[in-house]
Motif scaffolding. Structure first.
Motif, mmCIF file in Angstrom:
data_model
loop_
_atom_site.group_PDB
_atom_site.id
_atom_site.type_symbol
_atom_site.label_atom_id
_atom_site.label_comp_id
_atom_site.label_asym_id
_atom_site.label_seq_id
_atom_site.Cartn_x
_atom_site.Cartn_y
_atom_site.Cartn_z
ATOM 1 N N ASP A 68 54.721 53.118 14.933
ATOM 2 C CA ASP A 68 53.499 52.426 14.556
ATOM 3 C C ASP A 68 52.635 52.531 15.867
ATOM 4 O OD1 ASP A 68 54.510 52.084 11.947
ATOM 5 O OD2 ASP A 68 55.316 50.148 12.447
ATOM 6 N N LYS A 81 58.203 59.259 15.321
ATOM 7 C CA LYS A 81 56.890 58.498 15.002
ATOM 8 C C LYS A 81 57.139 56.928 15.353
ATOM 9 C CE LYS A 81 53.443 58.272 11.037
ATOM 10 N NZ LYS A 81 52.487 57.994 12.121
ATOM 11 N N ASN A 140 48.451 61.092 15.169
ATOM 12 C CA ASN A 140 49.409 60.810 14.208
ATOM 13 C C ASN A 140 50.657 59.816 14.902
ATOM 14 O OD1 ASN A 140 47.688 61.978 11.893
ATOM 15 N ND2 ASN A 140 48.447 64.000 12.906
ATOM 16 N N ASN A 141 50.304 59.757 16.150
ATOM 17 C CA ASN A 141 51.510 58.872 16.842
ATOM 18 C C ASN A 141 52.856 59.538 16.467
ATOM 19 O OD1 ASN A 141 50.520 57.146 18.396
ATOM 20 N ND2 ASN A 141 50.904 55.278 17.119
ATOM 21 N N ILE A 142 52.859 60.717 16.670
ATOM 22 C CA ILE A 142 54.293 61.754 16.674
ATOM 23 C C ILE A 142 54.521 62.065 18.051
ATOM 24 C CG2 ILE A 142 55.405 63.377 15.558
ATOM 25 C CD1 ILE A 142 53.769 62.978 13.037
ATOM 26 N N LYS A 166 46.500 53.103 18.708
ATOM 27 C CA LYS A 166 47.899 53.940 18.443
ATOM 28 C C LYS A 166 48.484 53.968 19.598
ATOM 29 C CE LYS A 166 44.914 56.832 15.405
ATOM 30 N NZ LYS A 166 45.773 56.753 14.051
ATOM 31 N N THR A 217 61.233 65.229 16.453
ATOM 32 C CA THR A 217 59.866 64.351 16.539
ATOM 33 C C THR A 217 60.403 63.074 16.167
ATOM 34 O OG1 THR A 217 59.075 64.624 14.366
ATOM 35 C CG2 THR A 217 58.261 66.261 16.018
#
Lengths: 465, 465
Positions: free
Chosen positions: A159, A157, A140-142, A301, A155
Motif C-alpha cells: 500500500d 506490492k 502502481n507501487n510494485i 505512494k 514482484t
C-alpha cells in the motif's frame, strides 16, 4: 482507521530495520526486502569490522524504539580526538567541556543485528533476505526483485513503499529515471577515497592504544583515523586522494611504496598494523560521495529515507545518526497525520530537508577541519576557548560540534547556522586580539555571544542564510 | 604539429556554432552534428520569437571570432529595468550609473543563424543538420546518431569530440551512465516554471511600450518580464509556481482564470497581449533547472562546454554570455597548450569551473531579487546609492550587477565574492544608519569600501568562501 496499511520496505540496513521495527510497533503489517543475506547468520564483512560513531540523535531514536538499553553494551565511549603527530607524539582534544558528553564507537554489524533480532519479535513484521530490488513501478507501487538464492525474479506490492536502500537506492533511481516529475538530484564526490585497515588486539585481547579516543593522524592533504572495537581491535581508515599529491591511491601500488608512505607519515600506526601491505592491496578503495535530492516521495505512494534520500560523507560521524533521526522525525509526523500518507510525506520533507542538507554540508566542512584545522594554531586556540566555556558554563555555551553531536533537540540546520556564526565570531575576535585564551571567561562569553548575534543579524539583513 | 586533428562537435546551437567557427579559424577540420533542421531555412520556433540578453562577456567572444560588427545591428540596447506596479505605474531602474553600459535584447534565432552563416565561409567546417546524437562511446570517441531525414542510424568518429549539446547533453549523459570515473552531477529545479507570451507590434510595426528597457512586473511569488524584438514585438515571459500559492500553472486552466489573474495582477500587460488565452494554453510550460557537473572531460578524448556543462536559470541574463565566454577561455588555453588535449581540458576546467558555478548561484540569487527585492525599500535605497556611486566614480565603483554584466575581464567568481560582500556592506550600513542616501558620496564610497574589505577579511579568517 480500522485496518492498517501493508507496508513494503526496501532495505534492512540500519535505517530500514529501525523503521520496520517502529512501524510494526504501530501495528502496520510490514514486509522488508533486503539484498544481502542475514548478517546474523553469515559473515558478510569480508573479514573487516566496520564501526561507526553513535551519538545522541541516534540514541534518541533507539529510545523511541525501546532498544536503548540493549544498544548501550555494544558501545565504546570516545571522549575526544587523540591527535598523533609524525613523531608519534599524541595530543588529546576533547569533544566537549562537559564530562557527560561523548560519542560511541559501535560495530555496524552488531547494531544492525540487534535491530533485526528486535524486529523478529513482531508477528506483523517479516524480513526477506537475499532479495535484490531491481526497480519500482512508482505509480502502481510494485517493486521488482531478484532472489539470489532461487535465481528467480518476482514482484511485490505494498500500500505504501519505503525506500531505505542506501546511497545507491533503487527507489531513488526510479524517481530519476521515470521522469514523472521534476526530480532535483545531486551526487558529488570528493577528490579523496578511503581504505580500511586493522590494528589487531593484543594477544590478551586488549586494545593496543587508548580505547577512550577517536585516534587521528591529520596530515593536511590526507589523514588516518582509528575507532576501537569491542574485541580489542581498531578499525583504521585512510583518507587519501585518488590521483593528486606525492602520495595517492593511484601511485601506492607496491608493498615498498605503501610501507615507505606509512613509515614516513604514520610511523606509530605502521607499527600497529601488521598486515598493512596485504590489507592495502585487498581491501577496496571506497568513494566519498554526497547525495541530495528532492522530492523524497511520489504522491501518497512511496518515499525514501536515510542514505537513500541523503547520503553524506563520514567526517562528522553523523551519517547513521541522521538516518536514525529521520525515523524519529517521521514517526512524530506519522503520529500527527496518520491515515494521510501524502500529507505525512510532504510535511516530513518540509520539516526535514533543511536539516539533512545542513549535516551534509557540515560533514564536508569537517573533512577540511579534520585534515587541516586540527593542527592549525588559531583553530587550536578557538578549540581551547570553547572547551573552557563549555566547562565553565555547561548550560549556556555549546560549540557547533556539541550542538550537532550532543544536542539532539536542536535541528541540524539551526546548529549549523548558529555554530558557523559562533566559529566566525571566535576566530575573528582572536585574530583582532579582542579576546585571548587567558581572558576572564565571563568576558569571553559575553563578547562571543554579542559578536555571534551581530553576525547572524548582518547575514539576515543581507538576505543570506 | 603539422596535421591538425579532426574535431567532431555535437550541437550547433549558440555555443557549438561559435566553437566550431573558432576551431575552423584555427585550422582544424570540424564536423558539427545538429539534431534540429537548419534554422535559417525552417521556422523551428513554433511561432514564438525567443530573445536573450547579450552583454559584454558575450560581445568579447563575438570580437574573438571577428563577428562583433555583424552582431551589433541585431541588438536592441536595454538601459535598465522598467518596473510596472499593479496600478500600471512604471519606475525606471538603470543597470548602471555609467551611460555607456547596457545590455542587448537579441533574437536567439537571428544570432545563431549569423554564426552558422559565418561558419559556412570555412571549407574545413561542415555542419550536418537533422542528426540527433543518441550516445557517445567515450573511450573510442565514436558518436552515434539518428538521421531524422533518412531515418537511419550511423556513427561518426572524431580525434576529439566536443559536446555543446545543451542542458540535455548526450555526451554528459554518457559520462553519467558509463561510470568510467566518479562523475559529480547535479540537476536542481526551482519550484517555478515559465511560459512565453507575446506583445505584438503596433499596426505600424512599432513597439507599444518603451524598447529601451527590460520590462518587469515583480509580484513577490511570481513575475512577468518582457524583452523587445526588432520587429516591434516583445517576448513576454511569466515565471510562476507549478503548484503553490493562489495562482499557479496547475490551477490556471481556464480562459477565465487566466484573464482574471492577469487583470488583477498585470492589468497593463493584459491590455497588450491580445492572444493571451490561446498562447497560455498552447505554449509549453518550461522548467527552470541548474545543472552542474565535474569532470567536464574524459582523458584527452572529449569535453563538454556551454549549457552541457553548466545549465543555469535565466535570471541574470548570463546563460548565453557564460557559454560564449567558455569559448573565449577555452581558446586562450588552447593557444597555450595546443597539441596536448588532456592538459587543455584539465586547465580549462580548473580555470573555469569556479566561475560557472558562481554564475549559476548568482542567477538563482537574482530570481529572488527580481521577484521580491526590486520592490523592497531597503534594496531600492541600496540601488539608488550604487547608481550614484557609479555615476560619480565611474572608474572606482562597480556594483555586483556591473561586475557580472559589464566587466568582462573580472571572472564571475571574483564578481560574486566581491559583489556579495559589497551588497552586505551597503545593506548593513543603511540599516545601522551609518550611511543615508543624502550623505556625501565620497564619505559613502569610503565607508562601503572599508566595510566590504572587513567583510571579506572576516570571511577569510573563518575559512569561508
Amino acid at each position: 482507521m480500522s485496518k492498517k496499511d501493508n507496508i513494503l520496505i526496501i532495505g534492512a540496513g540500519l535505517c530500514g530495520s529501525l523503521l520496520a521495527l517502529r512501524l510494526a510497533q504501530r501495528g502496520y503489517t510490514v514486509n522488508v526486502y533486503e539484498s544481502r543475506p542475514d548478517l546474523r547468520a553469515t559473515d558478510i564483512s569480508a573479514g573487516r569490522s566496520i564501526n561507526l560513531a553513535l551519538s545522541d540523535r541516534g540514541l534518541k531514536a533507539m529510545r523511541l524504539a525501546g532498544v536503548e538499553n540493549k544498544v548501550k553494551p555494544l558501545c565504546i565511549p570516545m571522549y575526544g580526538r587523540l591527535v598523533h603527530d609524525t613523531e608519534g607524539n599524541t595530543f588529546p582534544s576533547n569533544y566537549s567541556g562537559r564530562d557527560n558528553e561523548y560519542i560511541n564507537s559501535i560495530s555496524r554489524g552488531d547494531l544492525n543485528g540487534l535491530l533485526l533480532t528486535e524486529a523478529d519479535l513482531y508477528d506483523n513484521l517479516t524480513i526477506h533476505f537475499n532479495k535484490k530490488c531491481t526497480g519500482v513501478d512508482i505509480e502502481n507501487n510494485i517493486a521488482s526483485f531478484y532472489d539470489y538464492k532461487t535465481k528467480e525474479e518476482f514482484t511485490a506490492k505494498g500500500d505504501v513503499i519505503f525506500g531505505t536502500d542506501g546511497a545507491g537506492s533503487s527507489l531513488r533511481k526510479s524517481y530519476y529515471l521515470e521522469r514523472k516529475f521534476l526530480f532535483s538530484y545531486s551526487q558529488n564526490y570528493l577528490t579523496h577515497g578511503y581504505k580500511e585497515l586493522e590494528i589487531p588486539a593484543s594477544a590478551e585481547g586488549k586494545h593496543l592504544i587508548s580505547q577512550d579516543y577517536l585516534h587521528i593522524w591529520p596530515r593536511g592533504d590526507y589523514m588516518l583515523i582509528a575507532l576501537p572495537n569491542l574485541d580489542g581491535s581498531f578499525t583504521v581508515t585512510l583518507f587519501l586522494s585518488y590521483d593528486e599529491g606525492e602520495y595517492n591511491f593511484n601511485n601506492l601500488t607496491t608493498e615498498e611504496a605503501i610501507k615507505n608512505f606509512f613509515n614516513s607519515k604514520f610511523p606509530d600506526a605502521l607499527a600497529l598494523i601488521p598486515n598493512i601491505a596485504q590489507e592495502f592491496a585487498n581491501n577496496p578503495t571506497g568513494a566519498l560521495g554526497t547525495v541530495k535530492c528532492s522530492p523524497w516521495h511520489y504522491k501518497n505512494k512511496n518515499v525514501i529515507l536515510g542514505d537513500a534520500a541523503h547520503a553524506i560523507v563520514p567526517f562528522y560521524g553523523q551519517g547513521m545518526n541522521a538516518s536514525f533521526e529521520d525515523v524519529t522525525v517521521f514517526d512524530a509526523i506519522l503520529e500527527q497525520h496518520e491515515g494521510d500518507w501524502e500529507t505525512i510525506f510532504k510535511v516530513y520533507e518540509k520539516t526535514r530537508k533543511a536539516d539533512t542538507d545542513a549535516i551534509a554540508d557540515l560533514a564536508i566542512d569537517n573533512y577540511y577541519e579534520m585534515r587541516d584545522h586540527v593542527a592549525n594554531p588559531i583553530f587550536k586556540e578557538k578549540r581551547a576557548i570553547e572547551m573552557a566555556l563549555e566547562k565553565e558554563f555547561p548550560n549556556k555555551y555549546f560549540s557547533k560540534y556539541s550542538m550537532v553531536t550532543f544536542k539532539e533537540d536542536i535541528p541540524y540546520h539551526t546548529a549549523m547556522t548558529k555554530g558557523r556564526a559562533q566559529d566566525k565570531a571566535i576566530l575573528n575576535l582572536l585574530v583582532d586580539k579582542k579576546i585571548t585564551t587567558t581572558d576572564d571567561l565571563n568576558s569571553i562569553l559575553k563578547k562571543v555571544q554579542l559578536e555571534t548575534e551581530a553576525i547572524l543579524e548582518e547575514d539576515k539583513i543581507a538576505g543570506l542564510k
